[in-house]
Design a protein around this motif. Structure first.
Motif, PDB file in Angstrom:
ATOM      1  N   LEU A  94      28.675  38.981  36.924  1.00 59.55           N
ATOM      2  CA  LEU A  94      30.138  39.359  37.709  1.00 59.55           C
ATOM      3  C   LEU A  94      29.814  39.289  40.024  1.00 59.55           C
ATOM      4  O   LEU A  94      28.746  39.697  39.680  1.00 59.55           O
ATOM      5  N   ALA A  95      30.867  39.574  39.979  1.00 60.14           N
ATOM      6  CA  ALA A  95      30.632  38.771  41.710  1.00 60.14           C
ATOM      7  C   ALA A  95      31.620  40.630  41.895  1.00 60.14           C
ATOM      8  O   ALA A  95      32.573  40.834  41.518  1.00 60.14           O
ATOM      9  N   SER A 288      39.304  48.273  44.262  1.00 58.85           N
ATOM     10  CA  SER A 288      39.029  46.732  44.201  1.00 58.85           C
ATOM     11  C   SER A 288      38.362  45.888  45.130  1.00 58.85           C
ATOM     12  O   SER A 288      37.415  45.054  45.329  1.00 58.85           O
ATOM     13  N   THR A 291      34.557  45.140  42.648  1.00 58.73           N
ATOM     14  CA  THR A 291      35.357  43.825  42.837  1.00 58.73           C
ATOM     15  C   THR A 291      36.275  43.952  42.529  1.00 58.73           C
ATOM     16  O   THR A 291      37.359  44.192  41.631  1.00 58.73           O
ATOM     17  N   GLU A 292      36.701  41.771  43.010  1.00 63.48           N
ATOM     18  CA  GLU A 292      38.670  41.949  43.078  1.00 63.48           C
ATOM     19  C   GLU A 292      38.001  41.074  41.627  1.00 63.48           C
ATOM     20  O   GLU A 292      38.733  40.232  41.283  1.00 63.48           O
ATOM     21  N   GLU A 293      37.120  40.311  41.146  1.00 65.03           N
ATOM     22  CA  GLU A 293      36.940  39.424  40.105  1.00 65.03           C
ATOM     23  C   GLU A 293      38.019  40.626  38.449  1.00 65.03           C
ATOM     24  O   GLU A 293      38.002  39.362  37.645  1.00 65.03           O
ATOM     25  N   SER A 328      40.394  43.783  31.987  1.00 65.32           N
ATOM     26  CA  SER A 328      39.851  42.325  32.583  1.00 65.32           C
ATOM     27  C   SER A 328      39.091  42.972  34.261  1.00 65.32           C
ATOM     28  O   SER A 328      40.015  42.897  34.491  1.00 65.32           O
TER      29      SER A 328
END
Length: 364
Positions: A94-95, A288, A291-293, A328
């Protein structure tokens, strides 16, 4: 004394289990939530900041926690030991924001880890628990219980804290004798330590407070209420405690204090919600900046602590995990200070006032 941190301490104390022995670490909880707050935006951030730093600045509280992350003892001595870890465990692949990762690393003991929550959630849980156990010198075991970590977990923020500090004036073990302690369940015999020495001392607002110095930058306040502990604890505010600290002088006390070990464990979701932290626990949460992923929110805030006081000093350990899910004066006659009924103990940093531990001792 950092007033916002003191207000957070007493506000959350009122929401924690009452009427029984309980120990917890405001320092550990504030650190773990402080790191999570750094990744929050909008109302999610505002609610967390308001809880951790009521009427104050979250950055100031973070600075206080950073400055109090070490307790220096006398040169060449071994009377003070402290370990602090602030870890971010991330699902591999994950970013996560580089800026947020840098923020984690800027905290005392900051570290980054990848974990396979999706493929081996229980293995990841055990790895986090082992890391906490190492930092806390084996005092906090199994912080995360079976089932706490599952395949949907995206990240876990963990603070772990360990302290061991010797009294500046140790109690003579040979003087410790059984004595009566008046608990709600009845009077019983407990090992009572005794010492006639100069201590910080004050009384007022329904409390008597003795402050025990240590060989490090930590101080231990023993707060004995005039009446029932439960009622006095509910009425204890930051202003009252701040006034006791401000009015403290020095007196020679004939101190009698029980030897004790107090533990505590709690899921802090509901206590934090009572302090106004709501959005962070919902799918509307905005983390956010982590992570914005994907959108993530807080699933659980898990806390454990233990505090032991004996003739030589005190030893304490605590850990907090934020589990995140994706969408998600001299008197000629010593003042008697007989701690023979329920009382509070506060362990704090001398310079900044950061509160490391609070213990309610009902049945030592």
């Amino acid at each position: 004394m950092d007033v916002p941190h003191l207000e957070f301490t007493l506000s959350l104390l009122r929401e924690l289990p009452a009427g029984r022995n309980f120990a917890w670490s405001p320092y550990s909880v504030a650190a773990a939530l402080g790191i999570a707050s750094a990744g929050a935006r909008g109302r999610t951030y505002d609610e967390l900041a308001s809880a951790i730093a009521p009427n104050g600045d979250l950055g100031e509280v973070a600075a206080v926690l950073a400055r109090s992350a070490r307790i220096d003892g006398p040169p060449g001595g071994d009377g003070a030991e402290m370990a602090v870890a602030n870890d971010l465990w991330m699902q591999g692949g994950l970013a996560f924001s580089e800026e947020f990762q840098k923020t984690v690393l800027s905290w005392p003991g900051g570290a980054l880890h990848t974990a396979d929550f999706a493929g081996d959630p229980d293995g990841a849980r055990q790895e986090i628990n082992r890391d906490v156990e190492r930092t806390t010198r084996g005092l906090i075991k199994d912080l995360l219980a079976d089932g706490t970590i599952h395949r949907d977990v995206a990240a876990v923020i963990v603070n772990a804290l360990y302290m061991k500090v010797a009294w500046l004036n140790v109690f003579e073990r040979t003087i410790t004798k059984p004595a009566s302690f008046h608990a709600p369940s009845g009077t019983r015999q407990v090992p009572m330590m005794r010492q006639s020495e100069h201590f910080g001392y004050t009384e007022g607002h329904g409390w008597r407070m003795a402050t025990l110095p240590t060989e490090g930058d930590a101080m231990v306040d023993v707060l004995l209420p005039d009446g029932d502990l439960a009622a006095a604890e509910r009425a204890l505010t930051a202003d009252v405690l701040g006034s006791l600290y401000a009015d403290r002088g020095e007196a020679k006390l004939d101190l009698a204090l029980p030897r004790f070990r107090i533990e505590g464990a709690a899921i802090l979701n509901e206590p934090l919600q009572a302090l106004g932290v709501n959005e962070a626990f919902t799918r509307e949460a905005d983390f956010s900046a982590i992570t914005e992923e994907m959108r993530i929110w807080i699933d659980q805030v898990v806390h454990k602590a233990v505090l032991t006081v004996d003739e030589r000093g005190f030893e304490g350990a605590a850990a907090t995990a934020v589990v995140m899910m994706p969408m998600s004066l001299d008197l000629s006659t010593p003042v008697p200070f007989l701690v023979d009924r329920p009382f509070l103990v506060i362990v704090r940093h001398q310079q900044t006032g950061a509160v490391y531990f609070v213990a309610r001792v009902i049945e030592p």
